[in-house]
Design a protein around this motif. Structure first.
Motif, PDB file in Angstrom:
ATOM      1  N   VAL A 183      18.450  -0.601 -22.878  1.00  0.00           N
ATOM      2  CA  VAL A 183      18.468   0.572 -22.187  1.00  0.00           C
ATOM      3  C   VAL A 183      16.997   1.021 -23.474  1.00  0.00           C
ATOM      4  N   ILE A 184      15.909   1.204 -22.644  1.00  0.00           N
ATOM      5  CA  ILE A 184      15.567   2.169 -23.596  1.00  0.00           C
ATOM      6  C   ILE A 184      14.254   2.496 -22.161  1.00  0.00           C
ATOM      7  N   ARG A 185      14.638   4.239 -22.912  1.00  0.00           N
ATOM      8  CA  ARG A 185      14.379   5.144 -22.089  1.00  0.00           C
ATOM      9  C   ARG A 185      13.120   5.927 -22.717  1.00  0.00           C
ATOM     10  N   ALA A 186      12.104   5.563 -21.437  1.00  0.00           N
ATOM     11  CA  ALA A 186      10.596   5.908 -21.484  1.00  0.00           C
ATOM     12  C   ALA A 186      10.069   7.254 -21.805  1.00  0.00           C
ATOM     13  N   VAL A 238      13.876  -0.837 -18.793  1.00  0.00           N
ATOM     14  CA  VAL A 238      13.119   0.560 -19.707  1.00  0.00           C
ATOM     15  C   VAL A 238      13.380   1.231 -18.064  1.00  0.00           C
ATOM     16  N   VAL A 239      13.942   2.834 -18.667  1.00  0.00           N
ATOM     17  CA  VAL A 239      13.909   3.785 -17.477  1.00  0.00           C
ATOM     18  C   VAL A 239      13.268   4.869 -18.085  1.00  0.00           C
ATOM     19  N   GLU A 240      12.808   6.263 -16.927  1.00  0.00           N
ATOM     20  CA  GLU A 240      12.771   7.187 -16.932  1.00  0.00           C
ATOM     21  C   GLU A 240      13.786   7.572 -18.564  1.00  0.00           C
ATOM     22  N   SER A 241      13.432   8.710 -19.587  1.00  0.00           N
ATOM     23  CA  SER A 241      13.683   9.334 -20.039  1.00  0.00           C
ATOM     24  C   SER A 241      14.903  10.260 -19.690  1.00  0.00           C
ATOM     25  N   ALA A 242      14.899  10.987 -18.119  1.00  0.00           N
ATOM     26  CA  ALA A 242      15.194  11.788 -17.500  1.00  0.00           C
ATOM     27  C   ALA A 242      16.910  11.277 -16.521  1.00  0.00           C
ATOM     28  N   THR A 243      16.840   9.731 -16.615  1.00  0.00           N
ATOM     29  CA  THR A 243      17.903   9.072 -16.525  1.00  0.00           C
ATOM     30  C   THR A 243      19.765   8.884 -16.543  1.00  0.00           C
ATOM     31  N   GLU A 244      20.099   9.697 -15.549  1.00  0.00           N
ATOM     32  CA  GLU A 244      20.965  10.072 -15.711  1.00  0.00           C
ATOM     33  C   GLU A 244      21.955   8.733 -17.112  1.00  0.00           C
ATOM     34  N   GLU A 245      23.504   9.110 -18.066  1.00  0.00           N
ATOM     35  CA  GLU A 245      23.986   8.168 -19.105  1.00  0.00           C
ATOM     36  C   GLU A 245      24.965   7.676 -17.647  1.00  0.00           C
ATOM     37  N   SER A 252       0.859  -1.583  -0.181  1.00  0.00           N
ATOM     38  CA  SER A 252       0.190  -0.219  -0.146  1.00  0.00           C
ATOM     39  C   SER A 252       1.070   1.012  -0.160  1.00  0.00           C
ATOM     40  N   GLU A 253       1.760   1.058   0.519  1.00  0.00           N
ATOM     41  CA  GLU A 253       2.841   2.279   0.585  1.00  0.00           C
ATOM     42  C   GLU A 253       3.830   2.568  -1.194  1.00  0.00           C
ATOM     43  N   ARG A 254       4.251   1.210  -0.905  1.00  0.00           N
ATOM     44  CA  ARG A 254       4.565   1.401  -2.830  1.00  0.00           C
ATOM     45  C   ARG A 254       3.715   1.731  -4.040  1.00  0.00           C
ATOM     46  N   LYS A 255       2.601   1.663  -3.635  1.00  0.00           N
ATOM     47  CA  LYS A 255       1.514   2.281  -4.891  1.00  0.00           C
ATOM     48  C   LYS A 255       1.434   3.483  -4.783  1.00  0.00           C
ATOM     49  N   THR A 256       1.902   4.752  -4.105  1.00  0.00           N
ATOM     50  CA  THR A 256       2.290   6.058  -3.975  1.00  0.00           C
ATOM     51  C   THR A 256       3.421   6.168  -4.087  1.00  0.00           C
ATOM     52  N   LEU A 257       4.452   5.785  -4.609  1.00  0.00           N
ATOM     53  CA  LEU A 257       5.597   5.619  -3.998  1.00  0.00           C
ATOM     54  C   LEU A 257       5.936   6.002  -5.703  1.00  0.00           C
ATOM     55  N   ALA A 258       6.417   7.276  -5.910  1.00  0.00           N
ATOM     56  CA  ALA A 258       7.293   7.895  -7.242  1.00  0.00           C
ATOM     57  C   ALA A 258       6.147   7.480  -8.536  1.00  0.00           C
ATOM     58  N   LEU A 259       4.876   7.429  -8.492  1.00  0.00           N
ATOM     59  CA  LEU A 259       3.692   7.581  -9.146  1.00  0.00           C
ATOM     60  C   LEU A 259       3.970   7.692 -10.551  1.00  0.00           C
ATOM     61  N   ASP A 260       4.310   9.063 -11.159  1.00  0.00           N
ATOM     62  CA  ASP A 260       4.020   9.558 -12.358  1.00  0.00           C
ATOM     63  C   ASP A 260       5.394   9.114 -12.923  1.00  0.00           C
ATOM     64  N   SER A 261       6.789   8.720 -12.027  1.00  0.00           N
ATOM     65  CA  SER A 261       7.949   7.914 -13.149  1.00  0.00           C
ATOM     66  C   SER A 261       6.754   6.258 -13.285  1.00  0.00           C
ATOM     67  N   LYS A 262       6.399   5.824 -12.608  1.00  0.00           N
ATOM     68  CA  LYS A 262       6.085   4.146 -12.571  1.00  0.00           C
ATOM     69  C   LYS A 262       5.021   4.199 -14.092  1.00  0.00           C
ATOM     70  N   ARG A 263       4.271   5.664 -13.781  1.00  0.00           N
ATOM     71  CA  ARG A 263       3.446   4.968 -15.183  1.00  0.00           C
ATOM     72  C   ARG A 263       3.803   5.347 -16.468  1.00  0.00           C
ATOM     73  N   THR A 264       4.778   6.317 -16.497  1.00  0.00           N
ATOM     74  CA  THR A 264       5.777   6.166 -17.407  1.00  0.00           C
ATOM     75  C   THR A 264       6.492   4.980 -18.314  1.00  0.00           C
ATOM     76  N   ILE A 265       7.360   4.571 -17.342  1.00  0.00           N
ATOM     77  CA  ILE A 265       8.040   3.509 -17.272  1.00  0.00           C
ATOM     78  C   ILE A 265       6.829   2.494 -17.867  1.00  0.00           C
ATOM     79  N   ALA A 266       6.302   1.999 -17.024  1.00  0.00           N
ATOM     80  CA  ALA A 266       5.120   1.277 -17.542  1.00  0.00           C
ATOM     81  C   ALA A 266       4.296   0.841 -19.169  1.00  0.00           C
ATOM     82  N   ARG A 267       3.463   2.134 -19.269  1.00  0.00           N
ATOM     83  CA  ARG A 267       3.308   2.869 -20.400  1.00  0.00           C
ATOM     84  C   ARG A 267       4.483   2.018 -21.485  1.00  0.00           C
TER      85      ARG A 267
END
Length: 251
Positions: free
Chosen positions: A248-251, A228-235, A67-82
């Motif tokens: 490595v795929i940037r979302a 699969v990572v966020e597009s802003a992840t440091e190279e 339940s705690e993890r459901k709201t952790l970095a939610l926007d990031s998770k959605r972007t990567i999941a898509r």
């Protein structure tokens, strides 16, 4: 120097460098390695780092309750999941691990997608119940409440009968040297078993999981075909993975 001050400096160095070594810390603070090991042991008990042989790595923040993890970095998770969902092709057999990121993944599957999904997560199965063209195969076993997934001997036996195209593996930590990790021994066993039954393994890694470690090792990062990572992840964070041949795929 007070113990509390030394611990704070250890945490600062860990945040800056991504890892610390006991020998180097003992020399820097002019104390014994036994003292440093005690500091690391106490910091680990507080969940502030993960001890490894010879030192410590950052502790994953993804080991809280479901339940705690459901709201952790939610926007990031959605972007990567898509972006992860876009890797799935019609007609495939896809294993979907339990977890909060994979729970987001299934929300991006088109309703007309024809697919077979294998999962040991009741939540994933229920989330796909209204997709008329997705066949859902549920692996049974003992319910592990922390992650709401089936574990145990029955689950391992069921997994052995699967042959899949893709496996979306949930992890709490991914590190090129420390490997893939999670917070529970039996979960680690289940993830290893699933990975052996899929042609390709995909990890959806939000920022708090990269270069961190948890208590139980799933296996070496060589188990992963695609990250699969966020597009802003440091190279600089991703170079060690691409050097190991991981796509490595940037979302």
């Amino acid at each position: 120097m007070l113990t509390s001050q030394r611990k704070q400096l250890i945490l600062q160095k860990l945040a800056a460098d991504g890892q610390v070594q006991s020998k180097a810390l003992s020399e820097a603070f002019d104390v014994s390695e036994d003292t440093i090991r005690r500091d690391l042991r106490e910091l680990s008990a507080e969940g502030l780092l993960q001890r490894v042989h010879g030192g410590a790595l950052p502790a994953s923040a993804a080991v809280a309750t479901f339940s705690e993890r459901k709201t952790l970095a939610l926007d990031s998770k959605r972007t990567i999941a898509r972006r992860g969902a876009a890797l799935i092709e019609p007609g495939q057999v896809v294993i979907i691990d339990g977890g909060t990121t994979t729970a987001e993944l299934i929300t991006f599957l088109p309703r007309d997608l024809e697919l077979t999904v294998v999962t040991h997560s009741p939540g994933i199965a229920l989330g796909l119940a209204d997709h008329p063209r997705i066949e859902v195969v549920v692996i049974g076993g003992r319910l592990y409440r922390h992650s709401l997934v089936a574990v145990g001997a029955a689950a391992i036996e069921g997994i052995a009968k699967v042959r899949a195209d893709l496996f979306f593996m949930g992890v709490t930590g991914i590190h090129c040297e420390a490997g893939l990790s999670t917070g529970d021994y039996e979960e680690a066993s289940i993830k290893r078993a699933f990975s052996t039954r899929a042609a390709e393994t995909v990890v959806l890694a939000s920022a708090e999981k990269i270069n961190t470690a948890s208590r139980w090792v799933i296996g070496d990062v060589s188990m992963v075909n695609t990250l699969v990572v966020e597009s802003a992840t440091e190279e600089s964070l991703l170079t060690p993975f691409t050097a190991r041949g991981i796509d490595v795929i940037r979302a």
